[in-house]
Design a protein around this motif. Structure first.
Motif, PDB file in Angstrom:
ATOM      1  N   UNK A 160     -23.461  13.923  -9.064  1.00 21.47           N
ATOM      2  CA  UNK A 160     -22.072  13.536  -9.278  1.00 21.47           C
ATOM      3  C   UNK A 160     -21.137  14.715  -9.032  1.00 21.47           C
ATOM      4  N   UNK A 161     -21.496  15.888  -9.552  1.00 20.89           N
ATOM      5  CA  UNK A 161     -20.655  17.070  -9.366  1.00 20.89           C
ATOM      6  C   UNK A 161     -20.525  17.437  -7.891  1.00 20.89           C
ATOM      7  N   UNK A 162     -21.608  17.202  -7.153  1.00 22.20           N
ATOM      8  CA  UNK A 162     -21.582  17.506  -5.712  1.00 22.20           C
ATOM      9  C   UNK A 162     -20.758  16.498  -4.923  1.00 22.20           C
ATOM     10  N   UNK A 163     -20.379  15.418  -5.568  1.00 21.92           N
ATOM     11  CA  UNK A 163     -19.608  14.386  -4.880  1.00 21.92           C
ATOM     12  C   UNK A 163     -20.435  13.566  -3.914  1.00 21.92           C
ATOM     13  N   UNK A 164     -21.704  13.388  -4.235  1.00 21.46           N
ATOM     14  CA  UNK A 164     -22.597  12.622  -3.351  1.00 21.46           C
ATOM     15  C   UNK A 164     -22.523  11.139  -3.698  1.00 21.46           C
ATOM     16  N   UNK A 165     -22.357  10.323  -2.698  1.00 20.56           N
ATOM     17  CA  UNK A 165     -22.311   8.881  -2.915  1.00 20.56           C
ATOM     18  C   UNK A 165     -23.719   8.297  -2.909  1.00 20.56           C
ATOM     19  N   UNK A 166     -23.977   7.404  -3.865  1.00 17.43           N
ATOM     20  CA  UNK A 166     -25.261   6.719  -3.914  1.00 17.43           C
ATOM     21  C   UNK A 166     -25.200   5.319  -3.335  1.00 17.43           C
ATOM     22  N   UNK A 167     -24.106   5.005  -2.659  1.00 15.73           N
ATOM     23  CA  UNK A 167     -23.930   3.668  -2.088  1.00 15.73           C
ATOM     24  C   UNK A 167     -24.538   3.617  -0.691  1.00 15.73           C
ATOM     25  N   UNK A 168     -25.282   2.564  -0.409  1.00 13.62           N
ATOM     26  CA  UNK A 168     -25.976   2.455   0.879  1.00 13.62           C
ATOM     27  C   UNK A 168     -26.230   0.987   1.205  1.00 13.62           C
ATOM     28  N   UNK A 169     -26.640   0.681   2.442  1.00 15.85           N
ATOM     29  CA  UNK A 169     -26.972  -0.708   2.802  1.00 15.85           C
ATOM     30  C   UNK A 169     -28.109  -1.247   1.937  1.00 15.85           C
TER      31      UNK A 169
END
Length: 494
Positions: A106-115
């Motif tokens: 979360x701190x890294x700003x990584x998105x966990x959204x994917x197809x």
């Protein structure tokens, strides 16, 4: 002598079911929502009383008198039997089941959204979400049960057991404790949706004789709390709450009250959900609630951004071990943070749309601060519900502004911008996020903040993490049906 209790807040004077005595008769002060108290009236024994903004009560009747409203500063709970601390946390998320890894992502700003690839979504108008991959229950669920269980309950068992482990409540330790004093309240908005869908398909395609005997037990929403208790031998208060996307916060609030009333020493509480299946995705598409940015899934969840077009489905589980301070200190538990209070209210407005004026939400926030013994000025962080829907995002901001008149030092972020909306699990995952913000001093960014709504004048931590010392934090969760829930956390101070 007429008397009553008032609570001074940034909203003005709020009167909620406070008895007002006049000439020996009792009545209830009636109030018009949570607006400044400029024209409240009530009658008792022939006396009409008006409460004005000046803070004075002017009564006209046989004995006209003026009474000054005495505002008292909020007081936090000091009784160690009623103070509630967090001694364990557990989760299952799109970033795995390790809390530090989860928060670092979360701190890294990584998105966990994917197809979506759990099923063939090619014909669906929405084909992406916060789908959990590579989930492992090894060491927590035996192989036979693991194959039978709905993912909703698998997530719950793993997150619950991991929370107990962090709280130093291993099976060996629990065997030597009074487990009638340890309860479980884990809820779900949808329950065992895969089990339910499979059972209905069997009924339609093959007849009732082909329905598995696990159809009902693994579908009903109480099974998360039940299975976790069966697995760990916890015999205290046990049930589930289902208030859509507000579920987990309702569970925290209920669990805390069991401890405060002396009915339990420890409560395991939170929310779990696994609805990224055809039934779940198709159902929310029919509600027209989801973003349709299929070409740019990681850019789809964008709270408070002008170009938002709906929420992104997520899933997972978030669970806290809540414990009385007295009990935690007696057993030498590691205390992570403190739960100060909470509240639940209802919009009483619409099945899916929030009140545009944010009245139900502002009421809930105000009540949560009262329960916590906290003034609005003490709160400097909000983990917002912020689903990325057109109406909901601004209704929440309007409510926050009603309660907190000065937001210049406040930070507010949207966890769903990275993991999607976990429905009944959302509040659990976001409570853990809030507590990690408290313990690390870092706030995760809100992703996709490209074109912020002008009404949003609070710092949303856009796109890049920020260092921030959290004094008092609130975590908001709201659900279909107008269910509102707010919980209040703070750093633990002996």
């Amino acid at each position: 002598m007429a008397s009553f209790v008032s609570t001074a807040s940034a909203l003005g004077v709020v009167f909620g079911n406070k008895q007002v005595k006049s000439n020996g008769a009792a009545s209830l002060a009636q109030y018009s929502g949570l607006r400044p108290a400029e024209n409240f009236q009530f009658a008792s024994a022939g006396i009409t009383t008006t409460i004005k903004q000046s803070g004075l009560i002017c009564s006209s009747g046989p004995k006209c008198r003026t009474i000054r409203v005495m505002a008292s500063a909020p007081k936090r709970e000091i009784d160690p039997k009623k103070r509630i601390v967090i001694t364990g946390m557990g989760l299952v998320s799109v970033f795995g089941s390790d809390i530090d890894k989860f928060y670092n992502k979360l701190l890294e700003g990584e998105s966990g959204i994917s197809p979506i690839d759990r099923f063939d979504a090619s014909s669906f108008s929405v084909r992406f979400g916060g789908q959990i991959r590579d989930f492992s229950s090894k060491g927590y669920i035996d192989g036979k049960n693991d194959r039978r269980l709905d993912d909703c309950w698998r997530y719950c068992l793993v997150a619950g057991r991991r929370a107990l482990e962090e709280a130093s409540l291993s099976p060996q330790v629990l065997e030597n404790m009074d487990r009638t004093r340890i309860g479980v309240v884990v809820g779900s908005g949808m329950g065992g949706l895969t089990s339910f869908t499979t059972g209905v398909e069997a009924l339609i395609q093959k007849g009732y004789k082909k329905i598995t005997p696990f159809f009902i037990p693994y579908s009903i929403t109480n099974m998360g709390s039940a299975l976790l208790a069966i697995d760990t031998g916890l015999m205290g208060p046990n049930y589930s709450i289902s208030t859509a996307c507000a579920t987990a916060n309702y569970c925290f609030y209920a669990a805390a009250n069991h401890i405060r009333r002396g009915e339990a020493d420890i409560m395991v509480a939170g929310g779990t959900e696994a609805a990224i299946i055809p039934t779940g995705v198709g159902g929310f598409i029919a509600c027209r609630a989801l973003s349709q940015r299929n070409e740019y899934p990681k850019r789809a969840s964008r709270p408070w951004d002008k170009d938002r077009d709906g929420f992104v489905m997520g899933e997972g589980c978030g669970i806290l071990v809540m414990e009385s301070l007295e009990h935690a200190m007696k057993r030498g538990a590691n205390i992570i943070a403190e739960y100060l209070g909470g509240a639940v209210t209802c919009d009483a407005h619409h099945m899916t749309d929030p009140r545009s004026d944010g009245l139900g939400v502002s009421s809930c926030i105000a009540k949560s601060l009262e329960d916590a013994g906290v003034s609005p000025e003490e709160v400097n962080y909000v983990n917002a519900h912020a689903t990325s829907t057109l109406a909901g995002d601004l209704a929440e901001v309007n409510a926050i502004k009603k309660v907190f008149k000065d937001t210049s030092e406040m930070k507010m972020n949207g966890t769903k911008s990275m993991i999607g909306h976990g429905l009944g699990a959302a509040g659990g995952l976001e409570a853990i996020t809030t507590i990690k913000a408290i313990t690390t001093g870092w706030l995760h960014p809100t992703l996709n903040q490209d074109n912020l709504e002008p009404e949003v004048t609070i710092d949303t931590v856009p796109n890049v993490k920020k260092q921030h010392h959290v004094n008092v934090a609130i975590s908001n969760s709201f659900g279909f049906g107008g269910h509102n829930s707010v919980v209040v956390f703070a750093p633990f101070s002996p």
